[in-house]
Scaffold this motif. Sequence first.
Motif, PDB file in Angstrom:
ATOM      1  N   ARG A 248      -5.114   2.906  17.640  1.00  0.00           N
ATOM      2  CA  ARG A 248      -6.260   2.101  16.540  1.00  0.00           C
ATOM      3  C   ARG A 248      -6.298   0.646  17.272  1.00  0.00           C
ATOM      4  NH1 ARG A 248      -5.717   3.048  10.302  1.00  0.00           N
ATOM      5  NH2 ARG A 248      -4.802   4.924  10.331  1.00  0.00           N
ATOM      6  N   GLU A 250      -7.837  -1.622  17.099  1.00  0.00           N
ATOM      7  CA  GLU A 250      -8.828  -2.951  15.707  1.00  0.00           C
ATOM      8  C   GLU A 250      -9.237  -3.682  16.864  1.00  0.00           C
ATOM      9  OE1 GLU A 250      -7.611  -2.445  12.904  1.00  0.00           O
ATOM     10  OE2 GLU A 250      -6.139  -1.181  12.665  1.00  0.00           O
ATOM     11  N   ARG A 259      -1.169  -5.890  11.876  1.00  0.00           N
ATOM     12  CA  ARG A 259      -2.129  -5.293  12.651  1.00  0.00           C
ATOM     13  C   ARG A 259      -2.014  -5.278  13.832  1.00  0.00           C
ATOM     14  NH1 ARG A 259      -5.816  -3.071  10.126  1.00  0.00           N
ATOM     15  NH2 ARG A 259      -5.696  -4.937   8.086  1.00  0.00           N
ATOM     16  N   MET A 260      -1.085  -3.923  14.644  1.00  0.00           N
ATOM     17  CA  MET A 260      -0.957  -3.855  16.231  1.00  0.00           C
ATOM     18  C   MET A 260      -1.980  -2.181  16.495  1.00  0.00           C
ATOM     19  SD  MET A 260       2.636  -2.967  15.457  1.00  0.00           S
ATOM     20  CE  MET A 260       3.266  -3.427  16.702  1.00  0.00           C
ATOM     21  N   GLU A 330      -1.764  -4.532   2.019  1.00  0.00           N
ATOM     22  CA  GLU A 330      -1.960  -3.509   2.037  1.00  0.00           C
ATOM     23  C   GLU A 330      -0.855  -3.422   2.818  1.00  0.00           C
ATOM     24  OE1 GLU A 330      -4.889  -0.284   3.001  1.00  0.00           O
ATOM     25  OE2 GLU A 330      -3.480   1.157   3.622  1.00  0.00           O
ATOM     26  N   LEU A 331       0.571  -2.521   2.484  1.00  0.00           N
ATOM     27  CA  LEU A 331       1.810  -1.603   3.132  1.00  0.00           C
ATOM     28  C   LEU A 331       1.754  -0.526   2.930  1.00  0.00           C
ATOM     29  CD1 LEU A 331       4.995  -1.651   4.371  1.00  0.00           C
ATOM     30  CD2 LEU A 331       5.297  -2.334   1.677  1.00  0.00           C
ATOM     31  N   SER A 372       1.269   7.130   2.729  1.00  0.00           N
ATOM     32  CA  SER A 372       1.405   6.652   4.431  1.00  0.00           C
ATOM     33  C   SER A 372       1.796   5.281   4.703  1.00  0.00           C
ATOM     34  CB  SER A 372      -0.014   6.802   5.052  1.00  0.00           C
ATOM     35  OG  SER A 372       0.270   6.101   6.096  1.00  0.00           O
ATOM     36  N   GLY A 374       2.920   2.180   7.375  1.00  0.00           N
ATOM     37  CA  GLY A 374       3.495   1.799   8.567  1.00  0.00           C
ATOM     38  C   GLY A 374       4.967   1.406   8.614  1.00  0.00           C
TER      39      GLY A 374
HETATM   40  P1  ATP Z   1      -6.327  -1.238   7.019  1.00  0.00           P
HETATM   41  O1  ATP Z   1      -7.070  -1.273   5.665  1.00  0.00           O
HETATM   42  O2  ATP Z   1      -5.361  -2.423   6.867  1.00  0.00           O
HETATM   43  O3  ATP Z   1      -6.885  -1.549   8.509  1.00  0.00           O
HETATM   44  P2  ATP Z   1      -5.603   1.247   6.671  1.00  0.00           P
HETATM   45  O4  ATP Z   1      -5.998   1.327   5.220  1.00  0.00           O
HETATM   46  O5  ATP Z   1      -6.718   1.376   7.320  1.00  0.00           O
HETATM   47  O6  ATP Z   1      -4.963  -0.609   7.013  1.00  0.00           O
HETATM   48  P3  ATP Z   1      -3.670   3.395   5.764  1.00  0.00           P
HETATM   49  O7  ATP Z   1      -5.413   4.419   7.360  1.00  0.00           O
HETATM   50  O8  ATP Z   1      -4.063   4.226   5.132  1.00  0.00           O
HETATM   51  O9  ATP Z   1      -4.730   2.025   6.746  1.00  0.00           O
HETATM   52  O10 ATP Z   1      -3.149   3.881   7.159  1.00  0.00           O
HETATM   53  C1  ATP Z   1      -1.861   3.982   6.474  1.00  0.00           C
HETATM   54  C2  ATP Z   1      -0.938   2.811   6.515  1.00  0.00           C
HETATM   55  O11 ATP Z   1      -0.838   2.750   8.188  1.00  0.00           O
HETATM   56  C3  ATP Z   1      -0.953   1.751   6.132  1.00  0.00           C
HETATM   57  O12 ATP Z   1      -0.268   1.239   4.970  1.00  0.00           O
HETATM   58  C4  ATP Z   1      -0.124   0.673   7.091  1.00  0.00           C
HETATM   59  O13 ATP Z   1       1.050   0.124   6.867  1.00  0.00           O
HETATM   60  C5  ATP Z   1      -0.537   1.248   8.825  1.00  0.00           C
HETATM   61  N1  ATP Z   1      -1.464   0.654   9.764  1.00  0.00           N
HETATM   62  C6  ATP Z   1      -2.554   0.927   9.509  1.00  0.00           C
HETATM   63  N2  ATP Z   1      -2.847   0.619  10.256  1.00  0.00           N
HETATM   64  C7  ATP Z   1      -2.476  -0.380  10.793  1.00  0.00           C
HETATM   65  C8  ATP Z   1      -2.189  -1.109  12.761  1.00  0.00           C
HETATM   66  N3  ATP Z   1      -2.914  -1.531  12.829  1.00  0.00           N
HETATM   67  N4  ATP Z   1      -0.983  -1.674  12.498  1.00  0.00           N
HETATM   68  C9  ATP Z   1      -0.214  -1.789  11.371  1.00  0.00           C
HETATM   69  N5  ATP Z   1       0.148  -0.843  10.612  1.00  0.00           N
HETATM   70  C10 ATP Z   1      -0.657  -0.111  10.250  1.00  0.00           C
END
Ligand code: ATP
Length: 509
Positions: A248, A250, A259-260, A330-331, A372, A374
Amino acid sequence: MSDDTFKKITSHAKEYGFIFPSSEIYDGLSAVYDYGPNGVLLKNNIKTYWWKAMVQLHENIVGLDAAILMHPAVWKASGHVDAFHDPLIDNKDSKKRYRADNLVEDHIAKIQAKINKEIKKARKRFGNDFDEEKFLNESPRVLKYREQIERIEQKLNKALSNNDLQALKQLILDLEIADPVSGSRNWTDVKQFNLMFETRMGAVSDSSSEIYLRPETAQGIFVNFNNVLKTSRTKIPFGIAQIGKAFRNEIVARQFIFRMREFEQMEMQFFIRPGTEKEWFSYWKETRMKWHLSLGFDKEMYRYHDHEQLAHYADAATDIEFKFPFGFKELEGIHSRTDFDLKSHEAHSGKKLRYFDPETRETYVPYVIETSIGLDRMFLAVLSAAYTEETLSDGSVRTVLKIPAVLAPVKVAVLPLVKKDGLPEIARKIFDDLKWNYMTAYDEKDAIGRRYRRQDAIGTPYAVTVDHQTRSDGTVTLRYRDSMHQERIRIEDLKKELDAKLDLKTWLG
Ligand code: ATP
């Protein structure tokens, strides 16, 4: 935990070979990280712990490993081309870029911090008689802050769900939110920014060759629904689990591996009969929380956060939040995705993605509950909860990673007390025996105290020390990382003892 502790954790992770910045000799690549010798062991152990809990322990969950590159139509059908974006805002003075919703969330967190301060003060004042619940509901100051938070959240949710970028900007202006770097309130308009990475496939470079790096692993599961159904004799309800990379772009990537831009997900899609989604949603909410708690960290480190603003595919969603050093975040996400994805893939591909239910003799598009998590975020959760600095009775400080033994990179270290008198030979023999079952370390360099500290710093839960007594009675000492307690044990009992402590059933049973 303070910012300072978080800094210590990140530098510890680097110093002890857990995590390195990517391409560091070229000054790194923003929000991309590499896992070092201890990091890859911990990461693999987390993967295995999840995989076994999901696939091995559930008769009705099977695995999958789909490719990162997929047909571009997948992302049109999934909604990612049209709806996978974040609201972006620039500060005209500092030229810094932010996620507009994050600026508002940070503002809310500041108000929440004021509430926490009030609680702390009151607790000090009232001592044992302090009733937090009552205080939260009665203190005029706290009530005022809570009302403020509620009003802001309502406005934020409304702006986000209506995709009203103007309203989002207005909220930032009304709250007088300033750029955290420069203090300036000179903002641009809010724009939407799609988070998918684009690339090209093959030697042609027209737009027909444009594809994406997958932003989630879930779609690989949906497009393989028929293949898995036909080949695995699964019956609804059943799940498909997958671990893999996702990408992603970001807008603001910060907070280390939280957040990677390139990360790994562990996802499971659970296919169910329509109408049963509420009961399965709560089943998976509970089951996933149990998995987290099985690791033995404090219960207070976890909480649920139910979503009010739902993603385009969901009819219910909750996060399992973890208390990271920078607060609850969020985890893991648990989403009730309805039949959105399968139906949309049917429409876009022209292929049927249905299930004939032998019990009801009906054919339907199944509903889906998704879990889901991360992998990297889980890694950070483990690392930050495990990181401990302890002052010992002699006044010295030891840094120890209290990683749950089942996840620890190295399970046991074998150490001869001295490098002579035949002790290294005995220790080597023990090492050669244990290494078949466990990641084992052998270390004979430096004084024994320093060697214990080295193992503490990478989270090795057990250390076996061979001393002079070993030669006469065949016993060694077994040292426990967390308590530093030592006991004597016969060499031939070591394996049995470790088996009992590290057996998956001990942890997940
Ligand atoms: P956030 O709100 O933190 O951007 P998200 O709601 O977009 O996360 P999901 O699409 O539900 O995240 O993705 C499921 C899981 O993937 C998240 O709970 C998180 O643990 C992990 N995740 C999402 N984006 C990242 C990221 N950029 N880097 C690391 N882990 C991530």
